[in-house]
Write an enzyme that holds these catalytic residues in place. Structure first.
Site, PDB file in Angstrom:
ATOM      1  N   ARG A  15      16.836  18.634  60.693  1.00 34.08           N
ATOM      2  CA  ARG A  15      16.122  18.085  59.532  1.00 34.08           C
ATOM      3  C   ARG A  15      16.293  19.022  58.335  1.00 34.08           C
ATOM      4  O   ARG A  15      16.491  18.593  57.205  1.00 34.08           O
ATOM      5  CB  ARG A  15      14.625  17.924  59.848  1.00 34.08           C
ATOM      6  CG  ARG A  15      14.296  16.879  60.896  1.00 34.08           C
ATOM      7  CD  ARG A  15      14.622  15.482  60.434  1.00 34.08           C
ATOM      8  NE  ARG A  15      13.943  15.120  59.197  1.00 34.08           N
ATOM      9  CZ  ARG A  15      12.677  14.696  59.103  1.00 34.08           C
ATOM     10  NH1 ARG A  15      11.965  14.539  60.190  1.00 34.08           N
ATOM     11  NH2 ARG A  15      12.142  14.379  57.928  1.00 34.08           N
TER      12      ARG A  15
ATOM     13  N   HIS B 291      13.128   5.609  57.887  1.00 31.90           N
ATOM     14  CA  HIS B 291      13.036   7.073  57.922  1.00 31.90           C
ATOM     15  C   HIS B 291      14.456   7.658  57.768  1.00 31.90           C
ATOM     16  O   HIS B 291      15.013   8.233  58.707  1.00 31.90           O
ATOM     17  CB  HIS B 291      12.388   7.504  59.246  1.00 31.90           C
ATOM     18  CG  HIS B 291      11.870   8.905  59.251  1.00 31.90           C
ATOM     19  ND1 HIS B 291      11.953   9.759  58.159  1.00 31.90           N
ATOM     20  CD2 HIS B 291      11.253   9.634  60.238  1.00 31.90           C
ATOM     21  CE1 HIS B 291      11.416  10.923  58.470  1.00 31.90           C
ATOM     22  NE2 HIS B 291      10.984  10.867  59.712  1.00 31.90           N
TER      23      HIS B 291
ATOM     24  N   CYS C 254      12.729  11.569  67.578  1.00 25.90           N
ATOM     25  CA  CYS C 254      12.457  12.159  66.262  1.00 25.90           C
ATOM     26  C   CYS C 254      11.284  13.126  66.297  1.00 25.90           C
ATOM     27  O   CYS C 254      11.176  13.996  65.434  1.00 25.90           O
ATOM     28  CB  CYS C 254      12.209  11.056  65.247  1.00 25.90           C
ATOM     29  SG  CYS C 254      10.820   9.998  65.679  1.00 25.90           S
TER      30      CYS C 254
ATOM     31  N   ASP D 210      11.064   6.569  70.562  1.00 26.11           N
ATOM     32  CA  ASP D 210      10.057   7.047  69.613  1.00 26.11           C
ATOM     33  C   ASP D 210       8.690   6.597  70.138  1.00 26.11           C
ATOM     34  O   ASP D 210       8.599   5.772  71.066  1.00 26.11           O
ATOM     35  CB  ASP D 210      10.349   6.456  68.220  1.00 26.11           C
ATOM     36  CG  ASP D 210       9.399   6.974  67.142  1.00 26.11           C
ATOM     37  OD1 ASP D 210       8.773   8.036  67.346  1.00 26.11           O
ATOM     38  OD2 ASP D 210       9.287   6.307  66.086  1.00 26.11           O
TER      39      ASP D 210
ATOM     40  N   ARG E  52       6.223  10.405  51.458  1.00 25.15           N
ATOM     41  CA  ARG E  52       5.965   9.780  52.767  1.00 25.15           C
ATOM     42  C   ARG E  52       4.743   8.891  52.586  1.00 25.15           C
ATOM     43  O   ARG E  52       3.660   9.371  52.243  1.00 25.15           O
ATOM     44  CB  ARG E  52       5.695  10.839  53.839  1.00 25.15           C
ATOM     45  CG  ARG E  52       5.064  10.242  55.080  1.00 25.15           C
ATOM     46  CD  ARG E  52       5.016  11.182  56.249  1.00 25.15           C
ATOM     47  NE  ARG E  52       6.339  11.384  56.799  1.00 25.15           N
ATOM     48  CZ  ARG E  52       6.575  11.913  58.002  1.00 25.15           C
ATOM     49  NH1 ARG E  52       5.576  12.296  58.772  1.00 25.15           N
ATOM     50  NH2 ARG E  52       7.810  12.070  58.445  1.00 25.15           N
TER      51      ARG E  52
ATOM     52  N   GLN F 106      15.421  11.436  58.707  1.00 21.33           N
ATOM     53  CA  GLN F 106      15.491  11.688  60.146  1.00 21.33           C
ATOM     54  C   GLN F 106      16.850  11.255  60.700  1.00 21.33           C
ATOM     55  O   GLN F 106      17.481  11.985  61.468  1.00 21.33           O
ATOM     56  CB  GLN F 106      14.363  10.930  60.863  1.00 21.33           C
ATOM     57  CG  GLN F 106      14.374  11.101  62.365  1.00 21.33           C
ATOM     58  CD  GLN F 106      14.043  12.521  62.815  1.00 21.33           C
ATOM     59  OE1 GLN F 106      13.042  13.085  62.399  1.00 21.33           O
ATOM     60  NE2 GLN F 106      14.877  13.100  63.664  1.00 21.33           N
TER      61      GLN F 106
END
Ligand code: CP
Ligand code: NVA
Length: 310
Positions: free
Chosen positions: A293, A130, A265, A225, A103, A133
């Site tokens: 996830r 991402h 998310c 988000d 990440r 996700q």
């Protein structure tokens, strides 16, 4: 040849379906208490240059549940954070580990790491994308709606890493997606152009607008988000101003289908991108989405790091 997960754009619709099917199977077996040893003796290194709750915990627990181990490598603590090159890091880590999850900020760093590493590299979020996700999101949507193709997703808010990846994911599975963002906060135009090829092959649509009401009209899935992603903290005040009118409220939700689901998310900031009554309301599936996830990433790790069929 080793395989990586850097972007959903690199996966075929069939590969996505395969991952989702395996994720469903692993989820069911997890609930039944089935033990797996498919990654026994394997270690995943997890490099984090940004904070994380879900990604860190789900990858670590996922490795454990598959019989392997995970190592948390904060980029502040490893030499990468002090200027050791991505090349040297990739070469050295390849001698110890069986996979790397990273990440970080720049997508290019993840791509370089994958290019130089001899082991699979998984993108655990960049400023651009991402993918882990969105695999979990697709799993969640399929669970709730029974299908993906032909649905309409709307995304309202900042055109960020989530928006870019949702556009890619929706186009791959034949879902319509309408994104509403303020003029200077739209998603990545190159990503949209590439995704349009996939959308056209399914006859599905990608709509970009500045009007949240237009995007949400008749939607099956409402997604949002944070307005302030990691690394944008200094722009917070300016961003909050720019996103006035983009909060998803109960009134706005009424424009979607009555059985529409609300997704995020996480982490969520109630009263900004969505009101608390929406986030915690009956249409919200945010915690099922977070749980997935674990299952979706276990499927990814089995596909990339496993050497036997499950
Ligand atoms: N959704 C997500 O990636 O959460 P974390 O930042 O907590 O990992
Ligand atoms: N867009 C957010 C997603 C967090 C999971 C960020 O990059 O901070």
């Amino acid at each position: 040849m080793k395989k990586d997960l850097l972007s959903l754009q690199d996966l075929s619709p069939e590969e996505i379906t395969d991952i989702l099917d395996l994720a469903d199977k692993l989820k069911k077996e997890n609930k039944e208490g089935t033990e797996h040893h498919i990654l026994k003796g394997k270690t995943l290194g997890m490099i984090f240059a940004k904070s994380s709750t879900r990604t860190r915990v789900s990858f670590e627990v996922g490795m454990y549940q598959l019989g392997g181990n995970a190592l948390f490598l904060s980029s502040n603590d490893i030499q990468l954070g002090r200027g050791e090159t991505v090349y040297d890091t990739a070469k050295v880590l390849s001698r110890f580990l069986d996979g790397i999850m990273i990440r970080t900020f720049a997508q290019k760093d993840v791509e370089d790491l994958a290019k130089y590493a001899d082991i699979p590299v998984i993108n655990g979020l960049t400023d651009l994308l991402h993918p882990c996700q969105v695999l979990a999101d697709l799993q969640t949507i399929r669970e709730k709606k029974g299908t993906l193709k032909g649905l309409k997703m709307c995304y309202i808010g900042d055109g960020n890493n989530m928006t870019n990846t949702l556009v890619q994911g929706a186009a791959k599975v034949g879902m319509d997606i309408a994104c509403a963002s303020p003029e200077s906060y739209t998603c990545d135009k190159d990503i949209v152009s590439a995704a349009l090829k996939d959308a056209n092959s399914h006859g599905s649509k990608i709509i970009l607008t500045t009007n949240p009401e237009e995007a949400i009209e008749g939607a099956d899935i409402i997604y949002t988000d944070t307005w302030v992603s990691m690394g944008q903290e200094e722009e917070k005040a300016k961003r909050i101003k720019a996103f006035a009118g983009y909060e998803i409220t109960r009134e706005m939700m009424r424009l979607a289908k009555p059985d529409a689901i609300f997704m995020h998310c996480l982490p969520v900031y109630r009263g900004y991108e969505a009101s608390a009554e929406v986030v915690d309301g009956p249409q919200s599936v945010i915690f099922d989405e977070a749980e997935n996830r674990l299952h979706a990433q276990k499927a990814v790790m089995v596909k990339l790091m496993g050497n036997q069929k499950l």
